[in-house]
Design a protein around this motif. Structure first.
Motif, PDB file in Angstrom:
ATOM      1  N   THR A  23       0.970  -1.129  -0.013  1.00 60.22           N
ATOM      2  CA  THR A  23      -0.064  -0.111  -0.028  1.00 60.22           C
ATOM      3  C   THR A  23       0.882   1.146  -0.034  1.00 60.22           C
ATOM      4  O   THR A  23       0.601   2.060  -0.882  1.00 60.22           O
ATOM      5  CB  THR A  23      -1.162  -0.095   1.292  1.00 60.22           C
ATOM      6  OG1 THR A  23      -1.748  -1.403   1.429  1.00 60.22           O
ATOM      7  CG2 THR A  23      -1.654   0.998   1.334  1.00 60.22           C
ATOM      8  N   MET A  24       1.815   1.657   1.029  1.00 63.16           N
ATOM      9  CA  MET A  24       2.648   2.466   1.137  1.00 63.16           C
ATOM     10  C   MET A  24       3.674   2.678   0.025  1.00 63.16           C
ATOM     11  O   MET A  24       3.820   3.909  -0.495  1.00 63.16           O
ATOM     12  CB  MET A  24       3.271   2.614   2.501  1.00 63.16           C
ATOM     13  CG  MET A  24       2.047   2.637   3.512  1.00 63.16           C
ATOM     14  SD  MET A  24       0.944   4.114   3.153  1.00 63.16           S
ATOM     15  CE  MET A  24       2.112   5.482   3.267  1.00 63.16           C
ATOM     16  N   GLY A  25       4.355   1.523  -0.166  1.00 67.73           N
ATOM     17  CA  GLY A  25       5.524   1.690  -1.078  1.00 67.73           C
ATOM     18  C   GLY A  25       5.203   1.956  -2.574  1.00 67.73           C
ATOM     19  O   GLY A  25       5.595   2.993  -3.322  1.00 67.73           O
ATOM     20  N   VAL A  66      11.000  -1.977  -5.536  1.00 67.61           N
ATOM     21  CA  VAL A  66      11.661  -3.398  -5.100  1.00 67.61           C
ATOM     22  C   VAL A  66      10.556  -4.039  -4.448  1.00 67.61           C
ATOM     23  O   VAL A  66      10.043  -3.499  -3.498  1.00 67.61           O
ATOM     24  CB  VAL A  66      13.005  -2.957  -4.404  1.00 67.61           C
ATOM     25  CG1 VAL A  66      13.673  -4.353  -4.052  1.00 67.61           C
ATOM     26  CG2 VAL A  66      13.982  -2.218  -4.910  1.00 67.61           C
ATOM     27  N   ASP A  67      10.559  -5.242  -4.607  1.00 68.60           N
ATOM     28  CA  ASP A  67       9.664  -6.164  -3.684  1.00 68.60           C
ATOM     29  C   ASP A  67      10.479  -7.697  -3.734  1.00 68.60           C
ATOM     30  O   ASP A  67      11.273  -7.653  -4.524  1.00 68.60           O
ATOM     31  CB  ASP A  67       8.337  -6.297  -4.011  1.00 68.60           C
ATOM     32  CG  ASP A  67       7.558  -6.468  -2.606  1.00 68.60           C
ATOM     33  OD1 ASP A  67       7.782  -7.673  -1.948  1.00 68.60           O
ATOM     34  OD2 ASP A  67       6.551  -5.529  -2.281  1.00 68.60           O
ATOM     35  N   ASN A  68      10.032  -8.447  -2.996  1.00 71.31           N
ATOM     36  CA  ASN A  68      10.433  -9.878  -2.918  1.00 71.31           C
ATOM     37  C   ASN A  68      10.320 -10.951  -3.758  1.00 71.31           C
ATOM     38  O   ASN A  68      10.776 -11.922  -3.590  1.00 71.31           O
ATOM     39  CB  ASN A  68      10.657 -10.359  -1.662  1.00 71.31           C
ATOM     40  CG  ASN A  68       9.288 -10.509  -0.807  1.00 71.31           C
ATOM     41  OD1 ASN A  68       8.329 -10.146  -1.371  1.00 71.31           O
ATOM     42  ND2 ASN A  68       9.533 -10.981   0.319  1.00 71.31           N
ATOM     43  N   PHE A  76       7.115  -4.708   5.494  1.00 71.58           N
ATOM     44  CA  PHE A  76       6.183  -5.021   6.646  1.00 71.58           C
ATOM     45  C   PHE A  76       6.838  -4.333   7.882  1.00 71.58           C
ATOM     46  O   PHE A  76       8.161  -4.109   7.950  1.00 71.58           O
ATOM     47  CB  PHE A  76       6.293  -6.464   6.910  1.00 71.58           C
ATOM     48  CG  PHE A  76       5.684  -7.211   5.583  1.00 71.58           C
ATOM     49  CD1 PHE A  76       4.654  -6.755   5.129  1.00 71.58           C
ATOM     50  CD2 PHE A  76       6.301  -8.315   5.229  1.00 71.58           C
ATOM     51  CE1 PHE A  76       3.915  -7.548   4.094  1.00 71.58           C
ATOM     52  CE2 PHE A  76       5.612  -9.470   4.537  1.00 71.58           C
ATOM     53  CZ  PHE A  76       4.312  -9.013   3.656  1.00 71.58           C
ATOM     54  N   GLU A  77       5.985  -4.093   8.788  1.00 69.52           N
ATOM     55  CA  GLU A  77       6.376  -3.480  10.003  1.00 69.52           C
ATOM     56  C   GLU A  77       7.037  -4.305  11.285  1.00 69.52           C
ATOM     57  O   GLU A  77       6.459  -4.964  12.146  1.00 69.52           O
ATOM     58  CB  GLU A  77       5.125  -2.863  10.802  1.00 69.52           C
ATOM     59  CG  GLU A  77       5.407  -1.971  11.940  1.00 69.52           C
ATOM     60  CD  GLU A  77       6.167  -0.591  11.576  1.00 69.52           C
ATOM     61  OE1 GLU A  77       6.643  -0.472  10.635  1.00 69.52           O
ATOM     62  OE2 GLU A  77       5.739   0.460  12.427  1.00 69.52           O
ATOM     63  N   ASN A  78       8.511  -4.909  10.524  1.00 72.77           N
ATOM     64  CA  ASN A  78       9.064  -5.817  11.650  1.00 72.77           C
ATOM     65  C   ASN A  78      10.477  -5.232  11.700  1.00 72.77           C
ATOM     66  O   ASN A  78      11.166  -5.205  10.604  1.00 72.77           O
ATOM     67  CB  ASN A  78       9.004  -6.961  10.589  1.00 72.77           C
ATOM     68  CG  ASN A  78       9.977  -8.331  11.353  1.00 72.77           C
ATOM     69  OD1 ASN A  78      10.958  -8.068  11.400  1.00 72.77           O
ATOM     70  ND2 ASN A  78       9.117  -9.367  11.753  1.00 72.77           N
ATOM     71  N   LEU A 122      13.349  -7.455   9.945  1.00 72.24           N
ATOM     72  CA  LEU A 122      13.346  -7.470   8.605  1.00 72.24           C
ATOM     73  C   LEU A 122      13.932  -5.923   8.246  1.00 72.24           C
ATOM     74  O   LEU A 122      14.867  -5.977   7.238  1.00 72.24           O
ATOM     75  CB  LEU A 122      11.805  -7.781   8.234  1.00 72.24           C
ATOM     76  CG  LEU A 122      11.754  -7.329   6.814  1.00 72.24           C
ATOM     77  CD1 LEU A 122      12.274  -8.255   5.924  1.00 72.24           C
ATOM     78  CD2 LEU A 122       9.959  -7.331   6.188  1.00 72.24           C
ATOM     79  N   LYS A 123      13.503  -4.961   8.634  1.00 73.19           N
ATOM     80  CA  LYS A 123      13.922  -3.645   8.507  1.00 73.19           C
ATOM     81  C   LYS A 123      15.454  -3.448   8.594  1.00 73.19           C
ATOM     82  O   LYS A 123      16.251  -2.794   7.626  1.00 73.19           O
ATOM     83  CB  LYS A 123      12.945  -2.373   9.030  1.00 73.19           C
ATOM     84  CG  LYS A 123      11.792  -2.572   8.543  1.00 73.19           C
ATOM     85  CD  LYS A 123      10.911  -1.431   8.993  1.00 73.19           C
ATOM     86  CE  LYS A 123       9.581  -1.161   8.982  1.00 73.19           C
ATOM     87  NZ  LYS A 123       9.007  -0.813   7.789  1.00 73.19           N
ATOM     88  N   GLN A 124      16.003  -3.953   9.688  1.00 73.86           N
ATOM     89  CA  GLN A 124      17.253  -4.105  10.057  1.00 73.86           C
ATOM     90  C   GLN A 124      18.078  -4.730   8.836  1.00 73.86           C
ATOM     91  O   GLN A 124      19.401  -4.174   8.511  1.00 73.86           O
ATOM     92  CB  GLN A 124      17.515  -4.538  11.399  1.00 73.86           C
ATOM     93  CG  GLN A 124      17.266  -3.532  12.532  1.00 73.86           C
ATOM     94  CD  GLN A 124      17.445  -4.043  13.857  1.00 73.86           C
ATOM     95  OE1 GLN A 124      17.323  -5.347  14.097  1.00 73.86           O
ATOM     96  NE2 GLN A 124      17.726  -3.350  15.048  1.00 73.86           N
TER      97      GLN A 124
END
Ligand code: NAD
Length: 410
Positions: A14-16, A33-35, A93-95, A98-100
């Motif tokens: 949604t946001m990206g 980019v996505d996975n 995702f808000e994780n 994952l973000k790190q």
């Protein structure tokens, strides 16, 4: 910011996808980019649909739409996508883990002078920055949904962030006709820190039988002139998202007033997230609430008349506390709530109701609950005691605008 700078947006949900559209529309080449190919396809169709709507409304020509779509290149390899980009915005995702891990990849693969930004709503940006070797170029850039439409963007700096990076990003966002507000890294930033506890308080009043959900929502729409009621808003935002923000705020402040009401945790356990799962405080059919009776049947003793005063009083007290703690200026709070939530500017409402009346309300709530989180702000008391309360609010506005521009780190 260089005109030819490329922008990478990681995560095409949604946001990206919305952020990708914002930059592509402004003429930037975007690496999206996505996975997986399937996720990229979903992202591609979000941008195609959104720009297609603009074409059908006559707001964009078909050629311009094609030019926007042509400026986006899709990648599943993050390192490759970011290797020649000057700005990288992560919206996965808000994780935290994952973000790190994405930031580690980006930190190694992006050019040394690239800005690394995260769109996180509730994670500590400092924790993301601390995971990379050059944390001074990590910053929060919190767009609102839908990103192409919403003008507010919260720019969040950490204790590491280089001021020059913040200044560059602010200039860039202004060029996109966004309204950036700069704040330090704290749970909820400005908007969620004020909005979600207000929703949490409404849920508390509902659970404790002050009024029906309809009475609560109606009070805030009709009396406070908010665009929608807090329980309908929780269903729209997602009860899981509201719960996550309240939990983060409670973790950080240990203020029991921020603790999520049990009914909210139960709704999330039951997968009643709101509109997106078809049921939350209301039940939805075709995106519209039906006539069901909701998770709680009937208040024991309705105190509907108090709803507006209690919710607005607590909310305005929190706004004043935010200024008192030197976190944000009066202007930034007004801009945040007006542009981020379409709510009336809180300090204008304070002026209208008068600090004296709001103090009375908050003192009443504090006397009843005894919760330290409900204690009136000292600054609210000072404003209430001023000979000219409206002039005192104007002076506070000017003083905080000055303080936050000349001493941005507060
Ligand atoms: N939805 C909102 O209203 C909103 C508003 C502001 C900020 N945010 C924040 O924006 C971020 C994204 O939220 P969203 O609602 O767009 O989520 P979403 O679930 O719609 O999209 C997340 C995307 O990230 C992708 N992704 C997951 N792992 C990946 C990886 N390793 N590499 C690349 N892509 C990967 C997923 O495939 C998915 O497309 C979150 O941090 C959220 O807190 C959301």
């Amino acid at each position: 910011m260089t005109e030819n700078m490329k922008v990478a947006v990681i995560g095409q949900g949604t946001m990206g996808a919305g952020i990708t559209e914002v930059f592509a529309k402004a003429g930037f080449e975007v690496h999206a980019v996505d996975n997986s190919e399937a996720a990229l396809e979903r992202g591609r169709s979000i941008v195609a649909k959104s720009t297609g709507r603009a074409v059908s409304k006559g707001k964009m020509s078909e050629e311009d739409q094609q030019a926007v779509l042509d400026r986006i290149t899709y990648f599943t390899d993050t390192a490759q996508a970011v290797s020649d980009c000057g700005l990288i915005i992560e919206a996965v995702f808000e994780n935290l883990e994952l973000k790190q891990s994405i930031f580690k990849t980006v930190d190694e693969a992006a050019p040394a002078d690239a800005i690394l930004a995260t769109n996180t709503s509730s994670l500590a940006i400092t924790a993301i920055a601390a995971a990379v070797s050059s944390p001074e170029r990590v910053v929060g850039v919190h767009f609102f949904n839908p990103a192409p439409v919403q003008t507010l963007v919260e720019v969040i700096r950490t204790v590491f962030t280089d001021d020059a990076i913040v200044a560059k990003l602010v200039e860039l966002l202004k060029g996109l006709r966004k309204s950036p507000v700069v704040v330090n890294d704290r749970a909820g930033f400005i908007v969620n820190c004020l909005l979600v506890p207000y929703i949490g308080s409404a849920i508390y009043l509902y659970e404790n039988g002050f009024a029906t959900r309809e009475e609560i929502d109606k009070a805030m729409v009709e009396q406070a002139k908010y665009p929608m009621g807090p329980l309908a808003l929780a269903d729209l935002i997602g009860n899981d998202v509201c719960l996550a923000v309240l939990e983060k705020m409670y973790d950080e402040t240990k203020d029991r007033v921020q603790a999520p009401a049990p009914i909210l945790t139960r709704l999330v356990m039951a997968n009643m997230m709101g509109m997106k799962t078809g049921r939350g405080f209301y039940t939805y059919e075709g995106g519209k609430p039906t006539e069901d009776r909701g998770p709680i049947r009937r208040p024991l003793q309705s105190r509907g008349v108090e709803i507006h005063d209690r919710l607005v009083g607590e909310y305005l007290n929190n706004c004043v506390k935010m200024v008192q703690s030197n976190y944000a200026s009066v202007d930034n709070i007004d801009t945040g709530m007006a542009e981020g939530c379409r709510m009336p500017k809180p300090f204008e409402v304070l002026k209208e109701l008068t600090p004296k009346r709001v103090l009375e309300i908050v003192e009443g709530i504090y006397a009843e609950t005894g919760e330290p989180g409900h204690r009136p702000a000292h600054l609210l008391r000072q404003l209430a005691e001023a000979d000219d309360q409206a002039a005192a609010i104007d002076e506070l506005r000017a003083a905080t605008a000055e303080a936050h521009s000349s001493n941005p780190r507060g």
